[in-house]
Design a protein around this motif. Structure first.
Motif, PDB file in Angstrom:
ATOM      1  N   UNK A 128     -26.381  -2.683 -15.802  1.00  0.00           N
ATOM      2  CA  UNK A 128     -24.958  -2.412 -15.642  1.00  0.00           C
ATOM      3  C   UNK A 128     -24.219  -3.637 -15.129  1.00  0.00           C
ATOM      4  N   UNK A 129     -22.955  -3.749 -15.499  1.00  0.00           N
ATOM      5  CA  UNK A 129     -22.031  -4.724 -14.921  1.00  0.00           C
ATOM      6  C   UNK A 129     -21.190  -3.988 -13.884  1.00  0.00           C
ATOM      7  N   UNK A 130     -21.267  -4.425 -12.636  1.00  0.00           N
ATOM      8  CA  UNK A 130     -20.584  -3.765 -11.531  1.00  0.00           C
ATOM      9  C   UNK A 130     -19.362  -4.563 -11.118  1.00  0.00           C
ATOM     10  N   UNK A 131     -18.267  -3.868 -10.839  1.00  0.00           N
ATOM     11  CA  UNK A 131     -17.068  -4.515 -10.326  1.00  0.00           C
ATOM     12  C   UNK A 131     -16.782  -3.967  -8.936  1.00  0.00           C
ATOM     13  N   UNK A 132     -16.750  -4.842  -7.947  1.00  0.00           N
ATOM     14  CA  UNK A 132     -16.491  -4.440  -6.571  1.00  0.00           C
ATOM     15  C   UNK A 132     -16.017  -5.639  -5.778  1.00  0.00           C
ATOM     16  N   UNK A 133     -16.186  -5.543  -4.471  1.00  0.00           N
ATOM     17  CA  UNK A 133     -15.785  -6.652  -3.611  1.00  0.00           C
ATOM     18  C   UNK A 133     -16.734  -6.726  -2.430  1.00  0.00           C
ATOM     19  N   UNK A 134     -17.198  -7.921  -2.142  1.00  0.00           N
ATOM     20  CA  UNK A 134     -18.050  -8.105  -0.977  1.00  0.00           C
ATOM     21  C   UNK A 134     -17.263  -7.873   0.298  1.00  0.00           C
ATOM     22  N   UNK A 135     -17.902  -7.236   1.257  1.00  0.00           N
ATOM     23  CA  UNK A 135     -17.250  -6.962   2.539  1.00  0.00           C
ATOM     24  C   UNK A 135     -17.333  -8.181   3.441  1.00  0.00           C
ATOM     25  N   UNK A 136     -16.439  -8.236   4.431  1.00  0.00           N
ATOM     26  CA  UNK A 136     -16.525  -9.294   5.438  1.00  0.00           C
ATOM     27  C   UNK A 136     -17.870  -9.208   6.143  1.00  0.00           C
ATOM     28  N   UNK A 137     -18.315  -7.984   6.360  1.00  0.00           N
ATOM     29  CA  UNK A 137     -19.663  -7.769   6.875  1.00  0.00           C
ATOM     30  C   UNK A 137     -20.585  -7.672   5.673  1.00  0.00           C
ATOM     31  N   UNK A 138     -21.864  -7.578   5.889  1.00  0.00           N
ATOM     32  CA  UNK A 138     -22.795  -7.531   4.767  1.00  0.00           C
ATOM     33  C   UNK A 138     -22.631  -6.253   3.971  1.00  0.00           C
ATOM     34  N   UNK A 139     -22.678  -6.370   2.666  1.00  0.00           N
ATOM     35  CA  UNK A 139     -22.543  -5.209   1.806  1.00  0.00           C
ATOM     36  C   UNK A 139     -21.260  -5.257   1.006  1.00  0.00           C
ATOM     37  N   UNK A 140     -20.775  -4.073   0.632  1.00  0.00           N
ATOM     38  CA  UNK A 140     -19.592  -3.956  -0.208  1.00  0.00           C
ATOM     39  C   UNK A 140     -18.414  -3.408   0.582  1.00  0.00           C
ATOM     40  N   UNK A 141     -17.216  -3.836   0.190  1.00  0.00           N
ATOM     41  CA  UNK A 141     -15.995  -3.255   0.731  1.00  0.00           C
ATOM     42  C   UNK A 141     -15.779  -1.883   0.092  1.00  0.00           C
ATOM     43  N   UNK A 142     -14.923  -1.064   0.710  1.00  0.00           N
ATOM     44  CA  UNK A 142     -14.610   0.263   0.186  1.00  0.00           C
ATOM     45  C   UNK A 142     -13.390   0.183  -0.718  1.00  0.00           C
ATOM     46  N   UNK A 143     -13.562   0.627  -1.953  1.00  0.00           N
ATOM     47  CA  UNK A 143     -12.486   0.617  -2.946  1.00  0.00           C
ATOM     48  C   UNK A 143     -12.084   2.053  -3.245  1.00  0.00           C
ATOM     49  N   UNK A 144     -10.788   2.286  -3.409  1.00  0.00           N
ATOM     50  CA  UNK A 144     -10.267   3.592  -3.822  1.00  0.00           C
ATOM     51  C   UNK A 144      -9.406   3.370  -5.057  1.00  0.00           C
ATOM     52  N   UNK A 145      -9.681   4.132  -6.116  1.00  0.00           N
ATOM     53  CA  UNK A 145      -8.951   3.994  -7.367  1.00  0.00           C
ATOM     54  C   UNK A 145      -9.726   3.173  -8.379  1.00  0.00           C
ATOM     55  N   UNK A 146      -9.492   3.469  -9.664  1.00  0.00           N
ATOM     56  CA  UNK A 146     -10.150   2.712 -10.722  1.00  0.00           C
ATOM     57  C   UNK A 146      -9.514   1.336 -10.856  1.00  0.00           C
ATOM     58  N   UNK A 147     -10.337   0.342 -11.156  1.00  0.00           N
ATOM     59  CA  UNK A 147      -9.829  -1.018 -11.338  1.00  0.00           C
ATOM     60  C   UNK A 147      -8.901  -1.120 -12.537  1.00  0.00           C
TER      61      UNK A 147
END
Length: 353
Positions: free
Chosen positions: A296-315
């Motif tokens: 899969x190709x994933x679209x997200x955002x790295x968090x300031x801390x380790x891991x992923x940021x929380x996204x709400x809504x479709x890109x």
């Protein structure tokens, strides 16, 4: 081998700038997510085939309870399903229909050395059931599939045991098998695992939930999530024969994910304008040899801390990242500050010739 946690941490600190992260940047996070899925599934299913709190005790000498008949007659290749939380309505179904568990082997504990499972003994607790799964079921599933089980794929090995009532009546058989890997209740699947693609992929447009900054099970994209699936790459269209190297995969998958994300979002600039990052993983040789060839190709955002940021809504539409609307970066890479009240007008900017 370098510590991937450190590598991934440094990369995600820079993930506020839109870019693509190659396989090594994502793999550690996926491994943690996969381990979480296994641990959660262990709690929810390997304790027993039935809810131990909701099955009445069976009286010695009485006929076996009806709810165990389907379980006790299940053989290799049978598919099982249920709808009640205590699994008391467990039935065998055609594997082409929706089901929750596929039997890969039957283990008779009455042949186990010693008296651990002899008549009158207690039903094994969840820890012992987990040990029995690891001792017997991994081998049973590999044998069932001719050695072609993907340990990082869509499915996970699990075990079901008789109900406490069936156990008290003398049933000592376990059913080893597979279910869809999930962090909560396993979803239903169709088709036998023997004929299934085990690639751990999701439908395009799926969003994966978020827990402790890591991906979980699919959720509605309007709900908080970690990543959105913007495309699926089939590596078998470019590679034949043995497993491709990591660098070969990275080059091909990165190009494909960039193309697919542009198609999905309708603009090659959408990722940059939404300050998101494109992620993808890597297929290990064991997965490739088991027949898993898709990523899969994933679209997200790295968090300031380790891991992923929380996204709400479709890109594809308006989104919030950690509760804030993304601010597109300036095209020039630098922004011109707004003049202070009463300040002299800014000098005219030179025009390109």
């Amino acid at each position: 081998m370098p510590d991937r946690r450190d590598t991934r941490g440094r990369d995600l600190e820079r993930a506020s700038a839109p870019k693509t992260l190659s396989a090594t940047k994502l793999r550690w996070g996926l491994l943690i997510a996969a381990l979480g899925a296994i641990l959660a599934a262990t709690v929810t299913m390997t304790v027993a085939g039935f809810d131990t709190d909701k099955v009445e005790a069976h009286q010695p000498g009485a006929a076996p309870v009806v709810r165990d008949k389907e379980f006790s007659s299940a053989a290799q290749g049978d598919c099982l399903t249920w709808s009640k939380p205590d699994r008391s309505d467990l039935v065998k179904v055609n594997c082409a229909d929706k089901h929750l568990f596929e039997v890969a082997g039957v283990i008779d504990l009455s042949a186990y050395p010693g008296r651990e499972f002899a008549e009158g003994t207690r039903h094994p607790d969840s820890l012992r059931m987990t040990e029995l799964r690891d001792e017997h079921c991994v081998t049973a599933v590999q044998k069932y599939l001719g050695g072609r089980f993907d340990p990082r794929g869509k499915f996970m090995v699990n075990v079901m045991s008789p109900s406490p009532a069936g156990w008290q009546h003398g049933d000592r058989t376990l059913r080893c098998g597979v279910q869809v890997a999930a962090t909560t209740a396993s979803p239903a699947t169709t088709g036998s695992l023997v004929d299934s693609d085990q690639s751990k992929v999701n439908a395009v447009g799926t969003c994966l939930g978020i827990n402790q900054n890591l991906p979980t099970d699919p959720v509605d994209c309007a709900q908080p999530h970690s990543v959105e699936i913007v495309g699926t790459v089939d590596l078998s269209t470019n590679f034949t024969g043995g497993p491709p190297s990591e660098s070969e995969q990275d080059k091909f998958v990165e190009a494909e994910c960039n193309r697919l994300s542009g198609d999905y979002l309708g603009s090659p600039d959408a990722i940059r304008n939404k300050t998101l990052t494109l992620f993808f993983d890597y297929l290990e040789p064991a997965s490739w040899l088991a027949g898993s060839h898709k990523l899969d190709c994933w679209l997200g955002k790295g968090a300031d801390r380790e891991g992923f940021a929380t996204v709400v809504g479709s890109a594809r539409g308006e989104i919030l990242i950690d509760g804030q609307a993304p601010v597109p970066p300036p095209n020039s890479g630098r922004s011109t500050p707004a003049p202070l009240p009463g300040a002299a007008p800014l000098p005219p900017q030179p025009q390109p010739r």
